[in-house]
Design an enzyme around this catalytic site. Structure first.
Site, PDB file in Angstrom:
ATOM      1  N   PRO A 171      13.916  25.328 100.149  1.00  0.00           N
ATOM      2  CA  PRO A 171      13.954  24.661 101.461  1.00  0.00           C
ATOM      3  C   PRO A 171      14.936  25.315 102.433  1.00  0.00           C
ATOM      4  O   PRO A 171      14.932  25.002 103.616  1.00  0.00           O
ATOM      5  CB  PRO A 171      14.373  23.225 101.126  1.00  0.00           C
ATOM      6  CG  PRO A 171      14.848  23.236  99.731  1.00  0.00           C
ATOM      7  CD  PRO A 171      14.377  24.479  99.060  1.00  0.00           C
ATOM      8  N   GLU A 200      18.838  21.785  91.409  1.00  0.00           N
ATOM      9  CA  GLU A 200      19.621  21.707  92.645  1.00  0.00           C
ATOM     10  C   GLU A 200      19.600  23.018  93.421  1.00  0.00           C
ATOM     11  O   GLU A 200      19.943  23.071  94.589  1.00  0.00           O
ATOM     12  CB  GLU A 200      21.084  21.346  92.328  1.00  0.00           C
ATOM     13  CG  GLU A 200      21.265  19.961  91.750  1.00  0.00           C
ATOM     14  CD  GLU A 200      20.538  18.898  92.557  1.00  0.00           C
ATOM     15  OE1 GLU A 200      20.804  18.790  93.763  1.00  0.00           O
ATOM     16  OE2 GLU A 200      19.702  18.187  91.969  1.00  0.00           O
ATOM     17  N   ARG A 228      -6.036  34.559 102.398  1.00  0.00           N
ATOM     18  CA  ARG A 228      -6.975  34.580 103.526  1.00  0.00           C
ATOM     19  C   ARG A 228      -6.879  35.877 104.333  1.00  0.00           C
ATOM     20  O   ARG A 228      -7.793  36.235 105.054  1.00  0.00           O
ATOM     21  CB  ARG A 228      -6.757  33.378 104.447  1.00  0.00           C
ATOM     22  CG  ARG A 228      -7.006  32.042 103.751  1.00  0.00           C
ATOM     23  CD  ARG A 228      -6.689  30.894 104.662  1.00  0.00           C
ATOM     24  NE  ARG A 228      -7.481  30.925 105.874  1.00  0.00           N
ATOM     25  CZ  ARG A 228      -8.734  30.532 105.959  1.00  0.00           C
ATOM     26  NH1 ARG A 228      -9.348  30.055 104.906  1.00  0.00           N
ATOM     27  NH2 ARG A 228      -9.377  30.611 107.099  1.00  0.00           N
ATOM     28  N   ASP A 288      -9.154  31.545 113.450  1.00  0.00           N
ATOM     29  CA  ASP A 288      -8.386  30.431 112.887  1.00  0.00           C
ATOM     30  C   ASP A 288      -7.256  29.996 113.796  1.00  0.00           C
ATOM     31  O   ASP A 288      -6.759  30.789 114.580  1.00  0.00           O
ATOM     32  CB  ASP A 288      -7.712  30.876 111.578  1.00  0.00           C
ATOM     33  CG  ASP A 288      -8.588  30.620 110.380  1.00  0.00           C
ATOM     34  OD1 ASP A 288      -9.573  29.905 110.528  1.00  0.00           O
ATOM     35  OD2 ASP A 288      -8.256  31.154 109.301  1.00  0.00           O
TER      36      ASP A 288
END
Ligand code: ADE
Length: 234
Positions: free
Chosen positions: A76, A103, A141, A156
């Site tokens: 993250p 963690e 893709r 797209d």
């Protein structure tokens, strides 16, 4: 977690056609202790566990096939993954995705092994695995031949930095909701202009941030002006 996702849809087709290969590696196979331990307590105290550097370095060094490989840690804390990043990753012959857990991951992996740290959004997943699935799907893709018509990747959402235009199919009228007349006109120039305008309108409505630093295509400013004027009308 991975086999079910990779055994369907365009990824499965791409694998069957030999356009790409996917291999999943268990970090525990790269440990050297009898408990096959991949994590340990953080130095300096605090709760939770941290992924150890040795198994990750050993795994990446074992699976990395050439110098062109791009090694990415999913976490993250990474840079936000987007379409441009997916396209860039697809240009590498090999991409190694390291899934973080617990963690966190020992900082030496981030600084001295990974070329990039990538996040798929501002939320915390319990592991990098679902993020890896997202990255593999988006990157595949852009691998030549994976998406049937190259055209559909070009059109797209995000391909040109804006959202996609609206799509309609049969029936012509559904519960009183009609398909826009212009799509039956047979006038391809007019349809193209309408689609571009609708794509810009949708972007302005839902993701104005995308337009902020975008270099507009010729004709776009005229269309945006039209949209703004229509918005002002009562
Ligand atoms: N691991 C945990 N959360 C993540 C996120 N948002 N993106 C990528 N990897 C993650």
């Amino acid at each position: 977690m991975f086999p079910s996702v990779f055994s369907g849809g365009i990824i499965r087709k791409a694998l069957d056609k030999g356009l790409m290969e996917i291999a999943v590696h268990d970090l525990r196979d790269y440990t050297r202790d009898k408990h096959r331990q991949v994590d340990d307590r953080p130095y300096g105290g605090l709760e939770g566990m941290v992924l150890k550097p040795e198994p990750i370095f050993a795994a990446v060094e074992a699976v990395r096939r050439d110098t062109d490989a791009r090694v990415c840690l999913l976490s993250p804390q990474g840079a936000r993954f987007d379409s441009a990043m997916a396209e860039e990753m697809a240009s590498h012959r090999q991409v190694v995705l390291i899934c973080g857990r617990y963690e966190g991951v020992d900082e030496r992996v981030i600084r001295h092994l990974a070329d990039a740290e990538i996040s798929i959004g501002d939320y915390v997943l319990s592991g990098g695995e679902p993020a890896a699935v997202v990255v593999v799907d988006a990157v595949s893709r852009f691998v030549g031949g994976v998406v049937g018509k190259e055209d559909s990747v070009r059109h797209d959402s995000f391909a040109e930095g804006i959202l996609d235009f609206p799509h309609y199919t049969r029936p012509r009228e559904f519960r009183g909701l009609k398909v826009p007349q212009v799509l039956f006109s047979g006038d391809h120039k007019k349809i193209e202009r309408w689609r571009r305008k609708k794509a810009l309108e949708k972007t302005l409505e839902k993701r104005p941030d995308l337009l902020r630093d975008k270099k507009l295509a010729p004709g776009d400013s005229g269309l945006l002006e039209e949209i703004q004027n229509e918005r002002k009308e009562p």
